[in-house]
Write an enzyme that holds these catalytic residues in place. Structure first.
Site, PDB file in Angstrom:
ATOM      1  N   GLY A  84       0.834  -1.213   0.000  1.00 49.98           N
ATOM      2  CA  GLY A  84       0.000   0.000   0.000  1.00 49.98           C
ATOM      3  C   GLY A  84       0.856   1.244   0.000  1.00 49.98           C
ATOM      4  O   GLY A  84       2.078   1.181   0.175  1.00 49.98           O
ATOM      5  N   GLY A  86       2.709   3.683   1.423  1.00 49.71           N
ATOM      6  CA  GLY A  86       3.250   3.918   2.755  1.00 49.71           C
ATOM      7  C   GLY A  86       3.748   5.334   2.939  1.00 49.71           C
ATOM      8  O   GLY A  86       4.022   5.772   4.055  1.00 49.71           O
ATOM      9  N   ARG A  87       3.911   6.019   1.838  1.00 46.44           N
ATOM     10  CA  ARG A  87       4.394   7.409   1.945  1.00 46.44           C
ATOM     11  C   ARG A  87       3.884   8.245   0.783  1.00 46.44           C
ATOM     12  O   ARG A  87       4.504   9.234   0.400  1.00 46.44           O
ATOM     13  CB  ARG A  87       5.909   7.438   1.969  1.00 46.44           C
ATOM     14  CG  ARG A  87       6.530   6.719   0.795  1.00 46.44           C
ATOM     15  CD  ARG A  87       7.904   7.199   0.606  1.00 46.44           C
ATOM     16  NE  ARG A  87       8.627   6.327  -0.318  1.00 46.44           N
ATOM     17  CZ  ARG A  87       9.887   6.508  -0.618  1.00 46.44           C
ATOM     18  NH1 ARG A  87      10.544   7.497  -0.079  1.00 46.44           N
ATOM     19  NH2 ARG A  87      10.481   5.721  -1.460  1.00 46.44           N
ATOM     20  N   ASP A 243       4.393  -4.767  -7.377  1.00 43.00           N
ATOM     21  CA  ASP A 243       3.748  -3.521  -6.922  1.00 43.00           C
ATOM     22  C   ASP A 243       4.288  -2.322  -7.698  1.00 43.00           C
ATOM     23  O   ASP A 243       3.748  -1.216  -7.576  1.00 43.00           O
ATOM     24  CB  ASP A 243       3.949  -3.314  -5.412  1.00 43.00           C
ATOM     25  CG  ASP A 243       5.407  -3.388  -5.004  1.00 43.00           C
ATOM     26  OD1 ASP A 243       6.038  -4.430  -5.262  1.00 43.00           O
ATOM     27  OD2 ASP A 243       5.929  -2.404  -4.458  1.00 43.00           O
TER      28      ASP A 243
END
Ligand code: AMP
Ligand code: MG
Length: 469
Positions: A84, A86-87, A243
């Site tokens: 996902g 994350g930043r 990803d």
């Protein structure tokens, strides 16, 4: 500032994301802004101070629907059930003056529920690298995410070392849908979400696709075009995890990426790629592997699994030939051949083998082919001369090899030593090298700044790039 948001992802089910706003930073300062791209997106920028606030995440623009997207992925071949953003935070989408829908995303905008152990931040070096390299890819004519803005935050970041200046990149993408976005719903057995995502991806990227297998075929075709385009400019992505594999077929997630100087099929830059999984010459294999993961995820929604497996297998098995055909078109153009035949594969492989044996500079050799400057790249002159004569004879049936070569071989690439030099200067507050590189890379097939064509000297060579982005 006005951003004409038209958000579609935020209308998908809650399971697809977490809504949240960026975490404000101390003192935003706009380092780079892409005026041409802003125009394409229909963004009206008034005050630059205000732009710095927005692109640092300190002010949320009107009609944004900020959220962090959920996805999973195979990292270096290992399954990670939840990654996902994350930043990163998706501010929303706009439909550009060209009619294309694009995401506007902040990267380095603070922690999210998907940050795991990370700080949610980015430092200046990788932000400026991504800005510069993604815009160079665009100028090469290669599908890519783009860079709208880079803002320094006035905060310190800790990576391998402390005290690094923080920054936020504003990234623009056809979408941030990844193979991993499909994988997470398939792995969790959330078939309704998987179906919704499939429909969404079809509508957004491949409206002619009739269903999941058509979608797979379209993504494979896009990826089979992308990887040979990378190889033709000596690009090594470095982290081709699922990803980081875009459904739209764009280059995405510029981390420890780099362009080769001296040619070698086995070239790796990323310090964490110990086994060479993502080496230059292995990128086609990995693209196929990634598409096999997409196939597996898509199949989970099919009623007739056996038929779907058969169809998907055929699609995946067709990919190596697709990649090879695109590779041949790209590389033949680099040596002035517009209508390659099977025999030209051997011709190109032979040239590349000679280049590899002699450590010839990838960019400069192709750019100079046909001149003495190319000869000078080779130690084994006799072998090169033999290749050269056969090549000259082959060109006799080509209408305008010079013109084809001039538009297929960039004069300037973002060489690692220049990128590193640019980052060091920027950390010290000097943006002049960034601006110089940006200017030259905006027209990479023109010879506007010949000093940037020079390969690194032995003490300028950057042996590895680091993932501490
Ligand atoms: P990447 O290697 O950049 O594709 O990132 C892989 C995953 O790690 C993604 O889920 C990122 O959002 C996450 N990530 C990378 N860096 C950070 C960071 N500094 N803080 C939080 N998450 C991060
Ligand atoms: Mg990523």
């Amino acid at each position: 500032m006005q951003i004409p948001f038209d958000n579609s992802y935020a209308a998908l089910p809650d399971a697809f994301y977490t809504r949240l706003t960026p975490t404000p930073v101390k003192t935003p300062h706009l380092l780079a802004f892409n005026t041409d791209l802003a125009k394409l997106l229909g963004i009206k920028v008034g005050d630059l101070q205000e732009a710095a606030q927005v692109f640092a995440g300190n002010a949320t623009p009107a009609n944004a629907a900020p959220l962090a997207q959920l996805y999973a992925g195979h990292q270096f071949g290992n399954w990670n059930p939840q990654l996902g953003d994350g930043r990163a935070i998706l501010l929303g989408e706009v439909i550009g003056t060209d009619g294309t829908r694009r995401d506007i995303q902040l990267k380095g905008s603070g922690p999210t529920p998907y940050s795991r152990m990370g700080d949610g931040r980015a430092w200046l070096g990788p932000v400026l690298r991504e800005y510069l390299v993604s815009e160079a890819m665009y100028a090469f004519g290669i599908p890519t995410t783009r860079a709208l803005a880079a803002v320094s935050t006035g905060e310190s970041i800790w990576r391998e070392q402390g005290g690094l200046p923080g920054a936020v990149l504003t990234r623009v993408a056809s979408s941030h849908l990844r193979v991993g976005t499909f994988q997470i719903f398939a792995a969790r057995g959330e078939i309704e979400n998987l179906k919704t995502l499939t429909q969404y991806a079809i509508q957004r990227h491949y409206p002619d696709a009739k269903g999941p297998m058509d979608l797979l075929r379209a993504v494979c075709t896009a990826q089979a075009a992308l990887i040979p385009a990378w190889m033709a400019v000596g690009f090594i992505h470095g982290v081709m995890n699922t990803d980081n594999a875009s459904i739209a077929g764009e280059t995405i997630d510029y981390g420890p990426c780099a362009f080769m100087d001296a040619f070698a099929q086995t070239r790796v830059f990323s310090s964490i790629d110990q086994t060479g999984r993502y080496a230059y010459g292995n990128q086609p294999n990995i693209a196929v592997w990634n598409m096999a993961q997409l196939a597996t995820a898509l199949i989970a929604q099919m009623e007739d699994r056996d038929a779907a497996v058969e169809e998907a297998t055929a699609i995946i098995h067709a990919m190596p030939d697709q990649i090879e055909a695109n590779w041949l078109t790209r590389f033949a153009a680099k040596i002035g051949i517009s209508t390659p035949v099977e025999e030209d594969v051997k011709r190109l492989e032979h040239l590349l083998a000679l280049m590899q044996d002699d450590g010839a500079d990838f960019t400069n050799t192709f750019r100079a082919l046909g001149t003495d400057a190319a000869r000078d790249q080779f130690v084994n002159r006799e072998a090169f001369e033999a290749w050269h004569s056969a090549w000259q004879a082959r060109l006799s049936t080509e209408p305008d090899p010079q013109a084809l070569m001039a538009r297929s071989n960039p004069a300037v690439i973002p060489r690692n030593h220049r990128v590193e030099e640019m980052i060091q200067a920027a950390v010290a507050g000097d943006m002049a090298p960034f601006e110089r590189l940006s200017r030259a890379l905006a027209t990479p097939y023109a010879e506007t700044d010949p000093d940037l064509h020079r390969p690194p000297t032995s003490d300028e060579i950057v042996p590895a790039t680091f993932c501490g982005t």
